[in-house]
Structure formats: structure tokens, C-alpha cells
Design an enzyme around this catalytic site. Structure first.
Site, PDB file in Angstrom:
ATOM      1  N   ASP A  81     -15.934-103.421 -46.195  1.00 53.66           N
ATOM      2  CA  ASP A  81     -15.011-102.588 -45.425  1.00 53.66           C
ATOM      3  C   ASP A  81     -15.726-101.466 -44.681  1.00 53.66           C
ATOM      4  O   ASP A  81     -16.915-101.197 -44.928  1.00 53.66           O
ATOM      5  CB  ASP A  81     -13.916-102.001 -46.351  1.00 53.66           C
ATOM      6  N   ASN A 148      -6.116 -97.361 -58.096  1.00 54.28           N
ATOM      7  CA  ASN A 148      -4.804 -97.975 -57.860  1.00 54.28           C
ATOM      8  C   ASN A 148      -4.889 -99.502 -57.832  1.00 54.28           C
ATOM      9  O   ASN A 148      -3.959-100.172 -57.406  1.00 54.28           O
ATOM     10  CB  ASN A 148      -4.193 -97.462 -56.544  1.00 54.28           C
ATOM     11  N   HIS A 150      -7.065-101.324 -56.070  1.00 60.12           N
ATOM     12  CA  HIS A 150      -7.505-101.970 -54.827  1.00 60.12           C
ATOM     13  C   HIS A 150      -8.875-102.625 -54.987  1.00 60.12           C
ATOM     14  O   HIS A 150      -9.681-102.213 -55.811  1.00 60.12           O
ATOM     15  CB  HIS A 150      -7.452-101.012 -53.622  1.00 60.12           C
ATOM     16  N   GLU A 155      -5.001-102.461 -50.445  1.00 58.62           N
ATOM     17  CA  GLU A 155      -4.209-101.523 -51.234  1.00 58.62           C
ATOM     18  C   GLU A 155      -2.998-102.230 -51.859  1.00 58.62           C
ATOM     19  O   GLU A 155      -2.682-103.365 -51.481  1.00 58.62           O
ATOM     20  CB  GLU A 155      -3.724-100.387 -50.312  1.00 58.62           C
TER      21      GLU A 155
HETATM   22  C1  F6R Z   1     -16.002 -99.947 -51.307  1.00 64.90           C
HETATM   23  C2  F6R Z   1     -14.724-100.540 -51.666  1.00 64.90           C
HETATM   24  C3  F6R Z   1     -13.822 -99.951 -52.672  1.00 64.90           C
HETATM   25  C4  F6R Z   1     -14.545 -99.296 -53.861  1.00 64.90           C
HETATM   26  C5  F6R Z   1     -13.528 -98.624 -54.788  1.00 64.90           C
HETATM   27  C6  F6R Z   1     -14.207 -97.905 -55.931  1.00 64.90           C
HETATM   28  O1  F6R Z   1     -16.664-100.705 -50.312  1.00 64.90           O
HETATM   29  O2  F6R Z   1     -14.393-101.538 -51.098  1.00 64.90           O
HETATM   30  O3  F6R Z   1     -12.925-100.924 -53.133  1.00 64.90           O
HETATM   31  O4  F6R Z   1     -15.266-100.267 -54.551  1.00 64.90           O
HETATM   32  O5  F6R Z   1     -12.759 -97.719 -54.055  1.00 64.90           O
HETATM   33  O6  F6R Z   1     -14.929 -96.822 -55.416  1.00 64.90           O
HETATM   34  P1  F6R Z   1     -15.844 -95.913 -56.374  1.00 64.90           P
HETATM   35  O7  F6R Z   1     -16.956 -96.773 -56.813  1.00 64.90           O
HETATM   36  O8  F6R Z   1     -16.294 -94.798 -55.482  1.00 64.90           O
HETATM   37  O9  F6R Z   1     -14.979 -95.476 -57.493  1.00 64.90           O
END
Ligand code: F6R
Length: 257
Positions: A81, A148, A150, A155
Site C-alpha cells: 500500500d 482494527n 486490517h 479496513e
Molecule cells: C503496512 C500495512 C498495514 C500494517 C498495519 C500494522 O504496509 O499494510 O496493514 O501492517 O497497520 O502496522 P504496525 O506494524 O505499524 O502496527
């Protein structure tokens, strides 16, 4: 010495869950799995994630490269992403994160790594899926998980059949990521993300979750029903998923053995 994790039996669930005592052991194990994948393939195609969870993983990969033990020369990669409205050289973009954490330090040519074009019109984002397909498909997809539930930036409410697309970020996601932006700079409201179908198209998925803050999302994803409200629960539909976590992240998983 390689720590001995507790592993839940694949026979009882398609998802293999590997639990380590510490975060450091889980991170190192995830990095080792990526390394084994790269060295086993002639043309490895990686799906990569950003976020705080992955920083140590990329540190290990860099260290092994610097020690002459691991080459990325044959790798191609596709990130999950990117924020909409940020240029690739904005320090808060995922492109900058990837260059800082990995790409600038290893022998991977710029032509071989990809992030979704965050400002492409929605209609042309499917080109990202085509590029993945043309490269032979994702061999190993690395994932983190949001509080959450995701994955990527899919989301709650995410469509199981979605390809790469534009999403409105959940307010909780924007709040969780605010620390990655300078004070006074708002987290973008939208992002481009691989879809659930893009992710499930990978041959193998490796999800790394660490810390107590991820325990609830991980339990919903792995022990709850498959539902759009917890996008990571779609991973139960894939037949080769490994979840790597520490005890704190695993705390609410139901014992299935
Ligand atoms: C990042 C992504 C997100 C993260 C998730 C956890 O490219 O796609 O899904 O893996 O938000 O983020 P952290 O590791 O910062 O808790």
C-alpha cells in the site's frame, strides 16, 4: 541458537500459528522465513509490508545482505500500500520507509521494486494486479495487522473479491499512524492498497503480529468467523498462512490443540 516456538497443529486449522516468548524471536523467525524463501527461488517475488512491526525484520535482512549471506538481485517486490497524495520522496511515504529500511541497503534494482501508484485514478490501479501477475504472482506475502483487523489498508467492511483499489482510511488507522508524520501534519485520508483478492492470490502468506495491542485483532482474525468486519479473518480462506507472533499478541487466541 534457534528458539523453540510452540506451534499449533495445521491439521486443526489451515493457519499455522508459531508463538515465541519474545518479540525479538518472532521478528527474527519471520526474517528467516523470508530469507529461506529468497534463497530457495530462482526468481523470488515478494509482497512487502511497512509499519513498525516490520522494522526489525528488514534490519535482519539488511544485516544478512551486508554479511554477504543474502542477495536480493533476483528478487522482485510489490508493496501492499501507499498513502494517497504523498510523493515517493516524502519522508512519511511508504516508498521512503522502504528505501530507508531496505531498498537503499541491498542489491535490488529500482526497476524490480514496486508500490501501488497512490495517485493513479481508481480505474488504472488494476494495472498493479496485472504487473504482479506478469511477474509470476506473489510467492510470499508479508503482512502486519492493524488493531482494527486490517491487512494492507483493507479496513473493516473490505470486499473479499477486491483487487488493488483506493480506500478511505479508518479514523483509528489514521490515529495509529499519526506518529509517522511530523507534528501538525495530518495523516492522509486515503490510500491505495492491494485488495483482499490480491493478497489471497499469494502462494504463501506470512503474518507477523507482536505486542499486546494486536492480541484482540489477532484473536478475531484467527479464532472468530470469517467476516468483512475483520478483514484479516479472510486469511482463514487461504491454505498456506503462517502467523508468527509473541506471547502477548497470542494471549487471546483460543487453544485449538
Ligand atoms: C503496512 C500495512 C498495514 C500494517 C498495519 C500494522 O504496509 O499494510 O496493514 O501492517 O497497520 O502496522 P504496525 O506494524 O505499524 O502496527
Amino acid at each position: 541458537m534457534t528458539p523453540r516456538p510452540s506451534t499449533r497443529n495445521k491439521a486443526e486449522s489451515p493457519v499455522e500459528i508459531v508463538v515465541f516468548d519474545t518479540v525479538g524471536e518472532a521478528e527474527r523467525y519471520a526474517a528467516t522465513e523470508i530469507r529461506s524463501f529468497i534463497t530457495a527461488r530462482r526468481e523470488p517475488v515478494l509482497g512487502l509490508a511497512t509499519g513498525r512491526t516490520m522494522l526489525k525484520v528488514y534490519d535482519w535482512l539488511r544485516q544478512w545482505h551486508e554479511a554477504g549471506e543474502l542477495s536480493f538481485a533476483a528478487c522482485r517486490s510489490f508493496n501492499l500500500d501507499e498513502y494517497r497524495g504523498l510523493s515517493a520522496d516524502d519522508p512519511s511515504s511508504f516508498a521512503s520507509y522502504m528505501r530507508r529500511s531496505l531498498f537503499d541497503h541491498v542489491d535490488m534494482s529500482e526497476a524490480n521494486y514496486h508500490l501501488p501508484d497512490p495517485d493513479a485514478p481508481e480505474s488504472s490501479l488494476a494495472a498493479y494486479d496485472l504487473a504482479i501477475e506478469k511477474s509470476g504472482g506473489l510467492g510470499l506475502q508479508l503482512l502486519g495487522i492493524g488493531r482494527n483487523g486490517h491487512i494492507g489498508f483493507n479496513e473493516p467492511g473490505a470486499d473479499r473479491h477486491s483487487l488493488t483499489h483506493v480506500v478511505a482510511l479508518d479514523p483509528s488507522t489514521r490515529a495509529a499512524n499519526a506518529g509517522d508524520f511530523p507534528p501538525g501534519v495530518d495523516v492522509p485520508t486515503h490510500a491505495a492498497t492491494m485488495g483482499i483478492a490480491t493478497i489471497l492470490g499469494a502462494e504463501r502468506i506470512l503474518l507477523l503480529a507482536t505486542g499486546a495491542a494486536k492480541s484482540e485483532a489477532l484473536a478475531r482474525a484467527m479464532s472468530g468467523p470469517v467476516e468483512a468486519d475483520c478483514p484479516a479473518s479472510y486469511l482463514q480462506l487461504h491454505d498456506h498462512v503462517t502467523v508468527v507472533c509473541d506471547r502477548e499478541a497470542a494471549a487471546l487466541l483460543q487453544e485449538r490443540s
